[in-house]
Write a protein that holds these residues in place. Structure first.
Motif, PDB file in Angstrom:
ATOM      1  N   VAL A 194       0.785  -1.133   0.077  1.00 48.06           N
ATOM      2  CA  VAL A 194       0.018  -0.120  -0.056  1.00 48.06           C
ATOM      3  C   VAL A 194       1.002   1.238  -0.061  1.00 48.06           C
ATOM      4  O   VAL A 194       0.781   2.053  -0.719  1.00 48.06           O
ATOM      5  N   MET A 195       1.845   1.206   0.824  1.00 50.07           N
ATOM      6  CA  MET A 195       2.986   2.453   0.940  1.00 50.07           C
ATOM      7  C   MET A 195       3.601   2.731  -0.216  1.00 50.07           C
ATOM      8  O   MET A 195       3.301   3.726  -0.712  1.00 50.07           O
TER       9      MET A 195
ATOM     10  N   GLU B  30     -10.957  -1.691   3.770  1.00 49.03           N
ATOM     11  CA  GLU B  30     -10.975  -0.708   5.049  1.00 49.03           C
ATOM     12  C   GLU B  30      -9.702  -0.216   5.176  1.00 49.03           C
ATOM     13  O   GLU B  30      -9.384   1.112   5.544  1.00 49.03           O
ATOM     14  N   LEU B  31      -8.705  -0.960   5.315  1.00 48.71           N
ATOM     15  CA  LEU B  31      -7.250  -0.654   5.337  1.00 48.71           C
ATOM     16  C   LEU B  31      -6.874   0.417   4.407  1.00 48.71           C
ATOM     17  O   LEU B  31      -6.281   1.427   4.537  1.00 48.71           O
ATOM     18  N   VAL B  32      -7.159  -0.015   3.173  1.00 47.18           N
ATOM     19  CA  VAL B  32      -6.777   0.959   2.149  1.00 47.18           C
ATOM     20  C   VAL B  32      -7.526   2.230   2.062  1.00 47.18           C
ATOM     21  O   VAL B  32      -6.770   3.158   2.212  1.00 47.18           O
ATOM     22  N   LYS B  33      -8.800   2.453   2.545  1.00 50.94           N
ATOM     23  CA  LYS B  33      -9.344   3.465   2.713  1.00 50.94           C
ATOM     24  C   LYS B  33      -8.846   4.205   3.961  1.00 50.94           C
ATOM     25  O   LYS B  33      -8.888   5.512   3.757  1.00 50.94           O
ATOM     26  N   ALA B  34      -8.520   3.621   5.128  1.00 50.89           N
ATOM     27  CA  ALA B  34      -7.867   4.151   6.148  1.00 50.89           C
ATOM     28  C   ALA B  34      -6.365   5.130   5.813  1.00 50.89           C
ATOM     29  O   ALA B  34      -6.227   6.049   6.401  1.00 50.89           O
ATOM     30  N   PHE B  35      -5.905   4.247   4.892  1.00 51.55           N
ATOM     31  CA  PHE B  35      -4.512   4.862   4.672  1.00 51.55           C
ATOM     32  C   PHE B  35      -4.830   5.978   3.627  1.00 51.55           C
ATOM     33  O   PHE B  35      -4.063   7.002   3.918  1.00 51.55           O
TER      34      PHE B  35
ATOM     35  N   ASN C  58      -3.613   9.592   5.222  1.00 49.95           N
ATOM     36  CA  ASN C  58      -2.566  10.431   4.487  1.00 49.95           C
ATOM     37  C   ASN C  58      -2.688  11.560   3.417  1.00 49.95           C
ATOM     38  O   ASN C  58      -1.859  12.002   2.755  1.00 49.95           O
ATOM     39  N   ASN C  59      -4.186  11.577   2.876  1.00 46.32           N
ATOM     40  CA  ASN C  59      -4.674  12.351   2.042  1.00 46.32           C
ATOM     41  C   ASN C  59      -3.711  11.773   0.707  1.00 46.32           C
ATOM     42  O   ASN C  59      -3.329  12.822  -0.070  1.00 46.32           O
ATOM     43  N   VAL C  60      -3.967  10.720   0.317  1.00 49.93           N
ATOM     44  CA  VAL C  60      -3.386   9.937  -0.676  1.00 49.93           C
ATOM     45  C   VAL C  60      -4.339   9.040  -1.528  1.00 49.93           C
ATOM     46  O   VAL C  60      -5.226   8.878  -0.909  1.00 49.93           O
ATOM     47  N   GLU C  61      -3.870   8.878  -2.782  1.00 50.63           N
ATOM     48  CA  GLU C  61      -4.716   7.701  -3.309  1.00 50.63           C
ATOM     49  C   GLU C  61      -4.115   6.486  -3.648  1.00 50.63           C
ATOM     50  O   GLU C  61      -2.729   6.414  -3.874  1.00 50.63           O
ATOM     51  N   VAL C  62      -4.669   5.156  -3.373  1.00 47.84           N
ATOM     52  CA  VAL C  62      -3.922   3.999  -3.520  1.00 47.84           C
ATOM     53  C   VAL C  62      -4.974   3.286  -4.670  1.00 47.84           C
ATOM     54  O   VAL C  62      -5.768   2.497  -4.206  1.00 47.84           O
ATOM     55  N   PRO C  63      -4.346   3.307  -5.835  1.00 47.85           N
ATOM     56  CA  PRO C  63      -4.998   2.394  -6.997  1.00 47.85           C
ATOM     57  C   PRO C  63      -4.860   0.994  -6.713  1.00 47.85           C
ATOM     58  O   PRO C  63      -3.786   0.514  -6.337  1.00 47.85           O
ATOM     59  N   TYR C  64      -5.842   0.253  -6.988  1.00 47.71           N
ATOM     60  CA  TYR C  64      -5.952  -1.207  -6.603  1.00 47.71           C
ATOM     61  C   TYR C  64      -6.465  -1.936  -7.542  1.00 47.71           C
ATOM     62  O   TYR C  64      -7.383  -1.308  -8.295  1.00 47.71           O
ATOM     63  N   GLN C  65      -6.233  -3.238  -7.821  1.00 47.61           N
ATOM     64  CA  GLN C  65      -7.096  -4.182  -8.538  1.00 47.61           C
ATOM     65  C   GLN C  65      -7.309  -5.482  -7.789  1.00 47.61           C
ATOM     66  O   GLN C  65      -6.445  -5.853  -6.866  1.00 47.61           O
TER      67      GLN C  65
ATOM     68  N   SER D 200      -1.265   4.349  13.058  1.00 46.37           N
ATOM     69  CA  SER D 200      -0.279   3.604  12.429  1.00 46.37           C
ATOM     70  C   SER D 200       0.102   3.764  11.218  1.00 46.37           C
ATOM     71  O   SER D 200       1.002   3.817  10.787  1.00 46.37           O
ATOM     72  N   LEU D 201      -1.079   3.942  10.309  1.00 46.69           N
ATOM     73  CA  LEU D 201      -0.982   4.190   8.933  1.00 46.69           C
ATOM     74  C   LEU D 201      -0.201   5.475   8.797  1.00 46.69           C
ATOM     75  O   LEU D 201       0.461   5.721   7.633  1.00 46.69           O
ATOM     76  N   LYS D 202      -0.432   6.673   9.397  1.00 47.60           N
ATOM     77  CA  LYS D 202       0.153   7.784   9.250  1.00 47.60           C
ATOM     78  C   LYS D 202       1.807   7.572   9.630  1.00 47.60           C
ATOM     79  O   LYS D 202       2.631   8.313   8.827  1.00 47.60           O
ATOM     80  N   THR D 203       2.129   6.783  10.617  1.00 43.87           N
ATOM     81  CA  THR D 203       3.537   6.494  10.693  1.00 43.87           C
ATOM     82  C   THR D 203       4.182   5.632   9.424  1.00 43.87           C
ATOM     83  O   THR D 203       5.201   6.013   9.248  1.00 43.87           O
ATOM     84  N   VAL D 204       3.334   4.786   8.769  1.00 44.07           N
ATOM     85  CA  VAL D 204       3.950   4.291   7.653  1.00 44.07           C
ATOM     86  C   VAL D 204       4.191   5.244   6.580  1.00 44.07           C
ATOM     87  O   VAL D 204       5.057   5.217   5.869  1.00 44.07           O
ATOM     88  N   TRP D 205       3.481   6.156   6.393  1.00 45.10           N
ATOM     89  CA  TRP D 205       3.670   7.185   5.356  1.00 45.10           C
ATOM     90  C   TRP D 205       5.098   7.962   5.423  1.00 45.10           C
ATOM     91  O   TRP D 205       5.825   8.465   4.691  1.00 45.10           O
TER      92      TRP D 205
END
Length: 340
Positions: A203-204, A274-279, A283-290, A324-329
């Motif tokens: 995701v990151m 849910e995790l992807v949306k929370a990320f 972090n105000n970013v987009e995570v494209p997925y398939q 937690s996901l903020k610290t990842v970014w």
């Protein structure tokens, strides 16, 4: 007192080393750098002000391990030296059995010959397989794990249970759920070598443009949105639990063997989407997925009941999923700054 931390420059190991040093333990690291890099040692020193003793070798080399025990008065061990990718374990099963079990046995041989106790094993919720009921507590029956990785953890637990009883040792089996996040300093985090095998690093990297799209393995699970559900625990919370478990073992003056078992999780399950949306929100970013086919070895749902750890270790996970996901970014930004 000296504590051996195997795999101590890895993801969970490095964070635990920081917590050990913060609690005034002397730390000796053995790590073959197959899933870590040496700059992590410098970063541990930058965070704590102390540089752990470091030996770069593979624990399957018994003669080098013997020299480490000769050189230091080791009073306990926290063992993180294991390959840990579920998907990879399915295509490299012998590598996983050899690395995860032979290294464990070599350490236990030293413990036996030198009459050392206080051993903490990095286990996993995968030993439960797909549990019939949620949340999972320590009395939940173990099942044959879906993955080779999980099987090595279950075998490791069995080896340690026999070791404790046979040689009167004190053992703690810590069954993690899904560690995520990075140190608040942004100097430590999960460092995938090559293409990530775990969800959050992928995701990151996708959010950062390193990967084109995130692969979501299956959307036909019997969950709220069809994706698998896991219990995501912040890495520093998890590291602190190791120190609490070590103190409990070392304070136990019983002459009898001890086998402590603790689940370490938040008690809350989140789906992959849910995790992807929370990320994205954190972090105000987009995570494209398939959406892809299910991955062999994955289970549908797992989240913890960690009441026992709270009661006996005075420990509880405190960090939210979003934090937690903020610290990842922030960790990703640090890695990008290093590469520039």
């Amino acid at each position: 007192m000296a504590i051996l931390v195997t795999g101590g420059l890895g993801y969970i190991g490095s964070h635990t080393v920081v917590e050990l040093i913060n609690n005034n333990y002397e730390v000796i690291i053995v790590d073959d750098l197959s899933h870590s890099e040496k700059f992590i040692l410098h970063n541990i020193e930058e965070i704590t002000g102390k540089r752990p003793i470091f030996y770069p070798f593979d624990l399957k080399r018994k003669e080098l391990l013997n020299q480490v025990f000769d050189a230091h008065s080791i009073e306990g061990c926290i063992n993180f030296a294991a390959f840990k990718a579920v998907g990879e374990s399915q295509v490299k099963p012998i590598d996983y059995y050899e690395n995860n079990l032979f290294s464990l046995i070599n350490i236990l041989q030293e413990f036996k010959e030198r009459n050392i106790s206080n051993f903490i094993f990095s286990s996993s919720c995968t030993v439960y397989g797909q549990a019939d009921e949620m949340p999972i507590n320590e009395d939940t029956p173990l099942k044959m794990p879906e993955s080779v990785y999980g099987k090595t953890k279950q075998m490791g637990e069995e080896i340690l249970a026999d070791f404790a009883k046979g040689y009167n040792k004190k053992i703690s089996l810590l069954r993690y759920f899904n560690p995520i996040g990075a140190h608040d300093s942004a100097l430590l985090g999960e460092l995938p070598i090559g293409i990530p095998n775990n969800l959050v690093p992928y995701v990151m990297q996708t959010a950062a443009g390193v990967r084109e799209k995130l692969s979501v393995w299956g959307d036909d699970y019997p969950t709220s949105d069809g994706t698998a559900v896991r219990d995501y625990i912040h890495i520093t919370d998890l590291a602190k639990a190791h120190v609490a478990a070590l103190k409990k073992l070392m304070n136990n003056q019983s002459a009898d063997s001890v086998i402590d078992i603790f689940n370490l999780g938040t008690g809350r399950g989140s789906s992959v989407l849910e995790l992807v949306k929370a990320f994205e929100t954190a972090n105000n970013v987009e995570v494209p997925y398939q959406i892809c086919e299910r991955r062999e070895g994955d289970i549908t749902i797992a989240y913890a009941n960690a009441d026992k750890a709270e009661k006996e270790l005075s420990w509880k996970a405190e960090t939210s999923l979003e934090q937690s996901l903020k610290t990842v970014w922030e960790w990703q930004k640090y890695l990008q700054s290093r590469s520039n």
